[in-house]
Every structure is written in C-alpha cells, then in structure tokens.
Design an enzyme around this catalytic site. Structure first.
Site, PDB file in Angstrom:
ATOM      1  N   GLU A  56       0.838  -1.202   0.000  1.00  0.00           N
ATOM      2  CA  GLU A  56       0.000   0.000   0.000  1.00  0.00           C
ATOM      3  C   GLU A  56       0.876   1.257   0.000  1.00  0.00           C
ATOM      4  O   GLU A  56       0.598   2.228  -0.693  1.00  0.00           O
ATOM      5  CB  GLU A  56      -0.896   0.043   1.248  1.00  0.00           C
ATOM      6  CG  GLU A  56      -1.878  -1.107   1.367  1.00  0.00           C
ATOM      7  CD  GLU A  56      -1.298  -2.295   2.097  1.00  0.00           C
ATOM      8  OE1 GLU A  56      -0.090  -2.598   1.930  1.00  0.00           O
ATOM      9  OE2 GLU A  56      -2.049  -2.961   2.826  1.00  0.00           O
ATOM     10  N   CYS A  88      -0.024   0.165   7.493  1.00  0.00           N
ATOM     11  CA  CYS A  88      -0.542   0.571   6.179  1.00  0.00           C
ATOM     12  C   CYS A  88      -1.876   1.279   6.316  1.00  0.00           C
ATOM     13  O   CYS A  88      -2.207   2.157   5.520  1.00  0.00           O
ATOM     14  CB  CYS A  88      -0.688  -0.639   5.286  1.00  0.00           C
ATOM     15  SG  CYS A  88       0.902  -1.356   4.927  1.00  0.00           S
ATOM     16  N   ASP A 204      21.709 -37.429 -10.132  1.00  0.00           N
ATOM     17  CA  ASP A 204      21.602 -36.428 -11.218  1.00  0.00           C
ATOM     18  C   ASP A 204      22.571 -35.263 -11.085  1.00  0.00           C
ATOM     19  O   ASP A 204      22.752 -34.514 -12.044  1.00  0.00           O
ATOM     20  CB  ASP A 204      20.180 -35.824 -11.243  1.00  0.00           C
ATOM     21  CG  ASP A 204      19.128 -36.855 -11.537  1.00  0.00           C
ATOM     22  OD1 ASP A 204      19.488 -37.951 -11.995  1.00  0.00           O
ATOM     23  OD2 ASP A 204      17.935 -36.566 -11.302  1.00  0.00           O
TER      24      ASP A 204
HETATM   25  N1  LIG Z   1      11.286 -37.437 -12.861  1.00  0.00           N
HETATM   26  C1  LIG Z   1      11.414 -36.691 -11.795  1.00  0.00           C
HETATM   27  O1  LIG Z   1      10.596 -35.775 -11.572  1.00  0.00           O
HETATM   28  C2  LIG Z   1      12.564 -36.932 -10.865  1.00  0.00           C
HETATM   29  C3  LIG Z   1      12.867 -35.976  -9.876  1.00  0.00           C
HETATM   30  C4  LIG Z   1      13.916 -36.235  -9.015  1.00  0.00           C
HETATM   31  C5  LIG Z   1      14.624 -37.423  -9.126  1.00  0.00           C
HETATM   32  N2  LIG Z   1      14.310 -38.317 -10.100  1.00  0.00           N
HETATM   33  C6  LIG Z   1      15.053 -39.596 -10.227  1.00  0.00           C
HETATM   34  O2  LIG Z   1      14.904 -40.298  -9.008  1.00  0.00           O
HETATM   35  C7  LIG Z   1      16.029 -41.152  -8.822  1.00  0.00           C
HETATM   36  C8  LIG Z   1      16.530 -40.976  -7.402  1.00  0.00           C
HETATM   37  O3  LIG Z   1      15.541 -41.511  -6.549  1.00  0.00           O
HETATM   38  P1  LIG Z   1      15.667 -41.467  -4.993  1.00  0.00           P
HETATM   39  O4  LIG Z   1      14.416 -42.039  -4.445  1.00  0.00           O
HETATM   40  O5  LIG Z   1      16.962 -42.062  -4.584  1.00  0.00           O
HETATM   41  O6  LIG Z   1      15.775 -39.885  -4.761  1.00  0.00           O
HETATM   42  P2  LIG Z   1      15.319 -38.991  -3.519  1.00  0.00           P
HETATM   43  O7  LIG Z   1      13.954 -39.389  -3.098  1.00  0.00           O
HETATM   44  O8  LIG Z   1      15.530 -37.575  -3.925  1.00  0.00           O
HETATM   45  O9  LIG Z   1      16.366 -39.358  -2.404  1.00  0.00           O
HETATM   46  C9  LIG Z   1      16.243 -40.494  -1.626  1.00  0.00           C
HETATM   47  C10 LIG Z   1      16.985 -40.287  -0.347  1.00  0.00           C
HETATM   48  O10 LIG Z   1      16.331 -39.321   0.431  1.00  0.00           O
HETATM   49  C11 LIG Z   1      16.735 -39.471   1.776  1.00  0.00           C
HETATM   50  N3  LIG Z   1      15.578 -39.364   2.652  1.00  0.00           N
HETATM   51  C12 LIG Z   1      15.314 -38.296   3.448  1.00  0.00           C
HETATM   52  N4  LIG Z   1      14.210 -38.489   4.157  1.00  0.00           N
HETATM   53  C13 LIG Z   1      13.754 -39.703   3.827  1.00  0.00           C
HETATM   54  C14 LIG Z   1      12.646 -40.468   4.269  1.00  0.00           C
HETATM   55  N5  LIG Z   1      11.780 -40.011   5.182  1.00  0.00           N
HETATM   56  N6  LIG Z   1      12.460 -41.681   3.726  1.00  0.00           N
HETATM   57  C15 LIG Z   1      13.316 -42.153   2.791  1.00  0.00           C
HETATM   58  N7  LIG Z   1      14.396 -41.470   2.355  1.00  0.00           N
HETATM   59  C16 LIG Z   1      14.607 -40.244   2.863  1.00  0.00           C
HETATM   60  C17 LIG Z   1      17.397 -40.827   1.874  1.00  0.00           C
HETATM   61  O11 LIG Z   1      18.780 -40.526   1.911  1.00  0.00           O
HETATM   62  P3  LIG Z   1      19.864 -41.269   2.807  1.00  0.00           P
HETATM   63  O12 LIG Z   1      19.873 -42.672   2.309  1.00  0.00           O
HETATM   64  O13 LIG Z   1      21.097 -40.496   2.470  1.00  0.00           O
HETATM   65  O14 LIG Z   1      19.474 -41.139   4.221  1.00  0.00           O
HETATM   66  C18 LIG Z   1      17.048 -41.485   0.555  1.00  0.00           C
HETATM   67  O15 LIG Z   1      18.014 -42.397   0.145  1.00  0.00           O
HETATM   68  C19 LIG Z   1      17.045 -40.751  -9.856  1.00  0.00           C
HETATM   69  O16 LIG Z   1      17.032 -41.733 -10.888  1.00  0.00           O
HETATM   70  C20 LIG Z   1      16.525 -39.427 -10.372  1.00  0.00           C
HETATM   71  O17 LIG Z   1      16.898 -39.234 -11.719  1.00  0.00           O
HETATM   72  C21 LIG Z   1      13.285 -38.100 -10.957  1.00  0.00           C
END
Ligand SMILES: NC(=O)c1ccc[n+]([C@@H]2O[C@H](COP(=O)([O-])OP(=O)(O)OC[C@H]3O[C@@H](n4cnc5c(N)ncnc54)[C@H](OP(=O)(O)O)[C@@H]3O)[C@@H](O)[C@H]2O)c1
Length: 338
Positions: A56, A88, A204
């Site tokens: 405002e 405001c 990634d």
């Molecule tokens: N198409 C899309 O929109 C998109 C977007 C993003 C990623 N991706 C793909 O997804 C793949 C990676 O998958 P992702 O599942 O490993 O990735 P993410 O979900 O980003 O990361 C997984 C990690 O998150 C951590 N984490 C934190 N809190 C958690 C919880 N409450 N429960 C479980 N894990 C938790 C864990 O790490 P710690 O093991 O270190 O504890 C787990 O290993 C890749 O291939 C990537 O290219 C695709």
C-alpha cells in the site's frame, strides 16, 4: 468506482503481487493499486523484501496527490501494526483514500484490525474482491503457513505414460519437454525453498537453481535443501555458490518442515523415496504432475513407499487444474481431504 475499473485495479494488484512472490518472506507477497477519483490507475505497488515498505505504501507513493479521494484495491487486509514499517492503515488514512477493497482478511493476530481502523476513520471498506484468485494464487502458501504453522508443500515430478520417473539406469533428464522445463524454472524463481533427497543429488547432480530462458541465473533463487543421511560430494553442483543450500541430515519430514518455517512456499522435487515419505507423512498440500508422452518401460515409479498397503488406503486427490505445457500435460491436484 465502476466494476470494470475495480476489475482492472485488481488485475494490476494481482500482477504486482505475483511479480514479488518468493522475495518477501516472512512477509506475504501483497499487491496494491490506487485508483484516482476518476477511476484511473494512479499507482501500483507490491511488498518490498523484508524491512522495506509494504504494498500500500509503495502504491500510495506512486500515486502521490492523485490518491486523495481515491480507491485502494489490495490483495490482503491493510496491516494495523507498527513492525519494521509503519501501519498501512494509517498510510491510507493520511493519503486521503475514500474507499478500500481488500481480498482477504489478515489472519495474523498481530497485523489484523486494519479494516476496523480504516472504518473508524470514515473510509468505506469492502472485503472479498478477488478473494478466490488470491487464496489460490499469490497468498496460497503464506495463508497455509498462517493456518497450520507449516510451510505449504508442492510435490512436483515428471513421469512418462507408465508412471515412471526415471529410466532403468536411473537417468531422468529429460522426461518432460522444453516448455515444461522453462515453466519449472520460472516457478522455481518464485519459490522460497526447493527440496530433494540425497538420492537425487547422487544420481543427477542437479544445480536446483532457477534459470532464465537465456541460461542466466534468475534474480531470485530459492533456498536449496538436501535431505538424507548420506554424504554428498563436496563438489556437488547443489553446493556451488549460485544459491544458498541447506543440508539436513534427517529422515523426519516434520523436522525438515520445522527448519523451513520461514520459507512458506516449498517445492519437493525429490525422487520417489523422498516423495513417498512426504506423502506418507501427509505433508503434500499440492501435486504438480507433468505427464510426458513417453514410455520408459523400466525404471522406478514416481513414488516409493507412500505407506499404502491396500486400495482402501490409497491417497486420493482432487483436480484443481489440467493444462497442456508443450507436448506434456500438467495436472495440478490437491488432496481430497482439503
Ligand atoms: N522425474 C522426476 O521428476 C525426478 C525428480 C527427481 C529425481 N528423479 C530420479 O529419481 C532417482 C533418485 O531416486 P531417490 O528415491 O533415490 O531420490 P530422492 O527421493 O531424492 O532421495 C532419496 C533419499 O532421500 C533421503 N531421505 C530423506 N528423508 C527420507 C525419508 N523419510 N524416507 C526415505 N528417504 C529419505 C534418503 O537418503 P539417505 O539414504 O542419504 O538417508 C534417501 O536415500 C534418480 O534416478 C533421479 O533421476 C526423478
């Protein structure tokens, strides 16, 4: 004022608010437009970054003497308290405004009461102009945080026709097309924080920055947040100096949200495990699903372990909007519970 004059002023106020979304936290992104006595736009303003003037005050400054006897159209009830800037409501009174239209009452007990102050000064005050557009648009996240105490979480992902968000080898760049990517970068530039799990960083190595179509960094960058217990490489792109980054060593979703209290508009762009954890915790407030006309055939599904054991426990969503973005379809959904 005539209805078309008010509608035009509202559009100016909405556009001004949208232009500053992401830059005002912890304050709400508000827009204001001043009409002079003849119903012409005399000034437009939006909330400055914290410590700066509210919408405002900026709109009144732009209008100058033309504000006298005029109408103010604001997306949120004018505040009534003296914080880092003056109230405001008083600025509107001093400028000689005759009528105020605001979209939404201020739910913040510290700031509310602006409407009563304006009425006591003899100003005609009306609530509700543009309320739907504001509640679903610029003030959505801020209102959610006021109501629940938590940031508003949007889970965004891209998947193929078979619901997979990565190919068999873990690659996922790019499933969606160039138009969707431009849109995602534009949206990132208006956010407070963007969250991924360590899995996405390791697979990634994303920058998670907001970029303009020419590849330059956008002026506003959201806080980058990496969640998980694993170490990520010290030269990971997400740790570069193009934007601030927070690494949270936890699996507790509420702990993540607690750490982001001052970042009301949060985007979860993580992979399937982090997405599943947010869904299982009931902390997804909106879904943005980019569905691309592609089949990956193998690779992980968009969500893992969302805590659904049987169809009766399926998490159901309601359509808010469906649109095409280039060759992709963007579905914006909200939980059925809301
Ligand atoms: N198409 C899309 O929109 C998109 C977007 C993003 C990623 N991706 C793909 O997804 C793949 C990676 O998958 P992702 O599942 O490993 O990735 P993410 O979900 O980003 O990361 C997984 C990690 O998150 C951590 N984490 C934190 N809190 C958690 C919880 N409450 N429960 C479980 N894990 C938790 C864990 O790490 P710690 O093991 O270190 O504890 C787990 O290993 C890749 O291939 C990537 O290219 C695709």
């Amino acid at each position: 004022m005539t209805a078309p004059e008010l509608a035009e002023a509202l559009q100016f106020a909405l556009d001004a608010a949208e232009a500053v979304r992401g830059t005002t936290s912890p304050n709400p992104p508000v827009g204001a437009a001043i009409l002079d006595v003849d119903g012409r736009i005399a000034g437009v303003g939006a909330t400055a970054p914290p410590g700066g003037p509210h919408a405002e005050v900026r709109a009144l400054a732009a209008a100058g003497e033309r504000a006298r006897g005029g109408t103010a159209v604001v997306t949120l009830e004018p505040c009534n308290h003296t914080g880092r800037t003056g109230p405001c409501a008083h600025a509107l009174i001093e400028a000689g405004i005759a009528t105020v239209h605001y979209a939404i009452a201020d739910p913040n007990p510290v700031a509310e009461g602006g409407a009563a102050t304006l009425r006591a000064a003899g100003i005609a005050v009306h609530e509700g102009l543009g309320a739907d557009a504001v509640a679903h648009g610029t003030l959505r996240a801020w209102l959610h945080r006021q109501r629940t105490g938590r940031p508003h979480v949007t889970w965004k992902y891209a998947a193929g026709l078979d619901g997979r968000s990565a190919a068999a080898d873990g690659t996922s760049q790019w499933i969606s097309g160039p138009d969707a990517r431009t849109r995602v970068h534009d949206e990132r530039s208006r956010l407070d924080a963007i969250v991924v799990g360590t899995g996405t960083v390791l697979a990634d190595d994303p920058w998670l920055t907001a970029r303009l179509p020419d590849g330059e960094l956008a002026p506003h960058q959201p806080l980058r947040v990496v969640v998980g217990l694993s170490d990520i490489p010290t030269d990971a792109r997400v740790l570069d100096d193009s934007a601030p980054t927070l690494v949270l060593r936890t699996h507790d979703i509420d702990e993540v949200l607690e750490a982001l209290t001052d970042h009301p508009d949060v985007l979860v762009e993580g992979g399937p495990r982090l997405a599943g954890a947010f869904l299982a915790a009931g902390r997804v407030d909106r879904v943005q699903a980019y569905i691309a006309p592609v089949v990956l055939g193998a690779g992980s599904a968009a969500v893992q372990d969302a805590g659904v054991a049987t169809i009766a426990e399926a998490l159901r969503f309601r359509r808010e909007r469906i649109e095409t973005v280039g060759a992709d379809v963007l579905m914006t959904l909200v939980p059925e519970r809301d």
